[in-house]
Design an enzyme around this catalytic site. Structure first.
Site, PDB file in Angstrom:
ATOM      1  N   HIS A 100       4.965   6.920   6.862  1.00 37.96           N
ATOM      2  CA  HIS A 100       4.656   6.379   5.534  1.00 37.96           C
ATOM      3  C   HIS A 100       4.220   7.513   4.604  1.00 37.96           C
ATOM      4  O   HIS A 100       4.084   8.657   5.022  1.00 37.96           O
ATOM      5  CB  HIS A 100       3.601   5.276   5.612  1.00 37.96           C
ATOM      6  CG  HIS A 100       2.267   5.757   6.094  1.00 37.96           C
ATOM      7  ND1 HIS A 100       1.845   5.673   7.404  1.00 37.96           N
ATOM      8  CD2 HIS A 100       1.239   6.357   5.434  1.00 37.96           C
ATOM      9  CE1 HIS A 100       0.639   6.178   7.524  1.00 37.96           C
ATOM     10  NE2 HIS A 100       0.245   6.613   6.344  1.00 37.96           N
ATOM     11  N   HIS A 139       1.895   9.037   1.071  1.00 42.56           N
ATOM     12  CA  HIS A 139       0.762   8.993   0.148  1.00 42.56           C
ATOM     13  C   HIS A 139       1.065   9.907  -1.030  1.00 42.56           C
ATOM     14  O   HIS A 139       1.539  11.025  -0.851  1.00 42.56           O
ATOM     15  CB  HIS A 139      -0.526   9.454   0.830  1.00 42.56           C
ATOM     16  CG  HIS A 139      -0.963   8.583   1.954  1.00 42.56           C
ATOM     17  ND1 HIS A 139      -1.753   7.471   1.770  1.00 42.56           N
ATOM     18  CD2 HIS A 139      -0.697   8.647   3.286  1.00 42.56           C
ATOM     19  CE1 HIS A 139      -1.979   6.897   2.941  1.00 42.56           C
ATOM     20  NE2 HIS A 139      -1.342   7.589   3.878  1.00 42.56           N
ATOM     21  N   HIS A 184       0.815  -1.212   0.000  1.00 43.81           N
ATOM     22  CA  HIS A 184       0.000   0.000   0.000  1.00 43.81           C
ATOM     23  C   HIS A 184       0.847   1.259   0.000  1.00 43.81           C
ATOM     24  O   HIS A 184       0.405   2.304  -0.458  1.00 43.81           O
ATOM     25  CB  HIS A 184      -0.912   0.034   1.227  1.00 43.81           C
ATOM     26  CG  HIS A 184      -1.957  -1.030   1.243  1.00 43.81           C
ATOM     27  ND1 HIS A 184      -2.933  -1.139   0.288  1.00 43.81           N
ATOM     28  CD2 HIS A 184      -2.162  -2.057   2.113  1.00 43.81           C
ATOM     29  CE1 HIS A 184      -3.711  -2.169   0.559  1.00 43.81           C
ATOM     30  NE2 HIS A 184      -3.260  -2.746   1.668  1.00 43.81           N
TER      31      HIS A 184
END
Length: 317
Positions: free
Chosen positions: A125, A127, A94
């Site tokens: 993380h 995006h 992801h």
């Protein structure tokens, strides 16, 4: 209630081990949910919505400057131990994620601002494009620093409105960077090792303070939710309005990461959200740097079948 295992060995991306694996079991790094199929995400809040789902479009005209300390009650934000952080990295299908290693007692911690308690950093993380938008405008990237309230177990934190604190930093892109815009250079040397699902590295020492916004006194904050299953409404969001920068070549590298067409949740309908900002802070209007046409082509696939969020505003849940 579906069991959500937030922390298993490698601490897989923001709670996406919602497939209810038990501690000690073999971890399958193949995605158990997809950004292309939000309607079938695990978790009732993901499918049916809630009172404070995230991400949202932040309209600066509606932001409450918190002169009365209604929400921002605890002084300046205090980041401790972010200068040298031992992490492991993984491509979990992801996103690319860097998780804090070692005992919890040595993890970086955050407090202050809207945070009454001490919060330990668990992972960082990415995006691309950004999940939140400002006045309908998205940035090329959004970094999430995920923290857990230090006095709670992870399972307990997922059930508390303030159990988690996620610091969000936007990433902007331009062709070349000035010397003072090299925040991501140390991190970027590790990304080529994590392009395929299941790729992992360990024993990495990162100066995460460089990845925080250059202006840590200016931010938006609100009570919201996780932006991945099970969409628990357990997050205090702290969203810096001043971005860090990547070169167009660095940003193109994320287009090679094998996580599908895009990895951001759609914007959620405003319900019981109230967005605050520090009282004496002058917020910056978003300025998206124009960059090379070939970079535009790299991100164009992200918009396919995602919807015209720029023109249509906030999507319904």
């Amino acid at each position: 209630m579906c069991a959500v295992i937030f922390r298993i060995a490698a601490f897989i991306y923001m709670f996406d081990v919602a497939s209810a694996q038990e501690p000690g079991s073999t971890i399958d790094y193949q995605p158990v949910w997809s950004y292309d199929d939000e309607a079938n995400w695990p978790g009732r809040h993901c499918r049916e919505g809630g009172r404070r789902q995230s991400p949202i479009d932040i309209k600066t005209s509606d932001v409450v400057h918190d002169f009365t300390k209604q929400f921002i009650k605890y002084g300046p934000l205090q980041f401790t131990g972010y200068h040298k952080v031992l992490v492991s990295g993984i491509n979990n299908g992801h996103t690319i994620q860097f998780s804090s290693e070692g005992e919890e007692a040595i993890h970086p911690v955050l407090t202050g601002g809207p945070l009454k308690y001490l919060y330990r950093l668990e992972q960082l993380h990415f995006h691309w494009l950004s999940e939140h938008s400002i006045n309908g405008v998205k940035y090329p990237m959004e970094l999430h620093f995920v923290h857990v309230r230090a006095d709670l177990t992870v399972y307990e934190a997922l059930g508390k409105r303030d159990g988690l604190a996620i610091v969000s930093v936007f990433g902007n892109v331009q062709a070349e960077l000035d010397d003072y815009q090299q925040e991501a250079s140390e991190l970027m040397q590790h990304i080529p090792k994590l392009l395929k699902t299941g790729d992992r590295i360990s024993g990495v020492l990162l100066d995460m303070k460089k990845l925080l916004s250059p202006n840590r006194e200016s931010y938006y904050t609100y009570s919201g939710s996780l932006t991945s299953p099970e969409c628990n409404e357990a997050v205090i969001w702290i969203i810096f309005d001043s971005p860090i920068f990547l070169t167009d070549a660095q940003y193109r590298l994320f287009g090679k990461v094998g996580v599908g067409r895009h990895n951001f949740r759609s914007l959620q309908k405003l319900k019981h959200h109230v967005v605050f900002a520090p009282a004496e802070t002058k917020l910056h209007m978003p300025q998206i740097v124009l960059f090379f046409e070939d970079v535009i082509r790299v991100i164009s696939d992200f918009f396919t079948n995602v919807g015209t969020f720029m023109s249509n505003g906030i999507q319904t849940e």
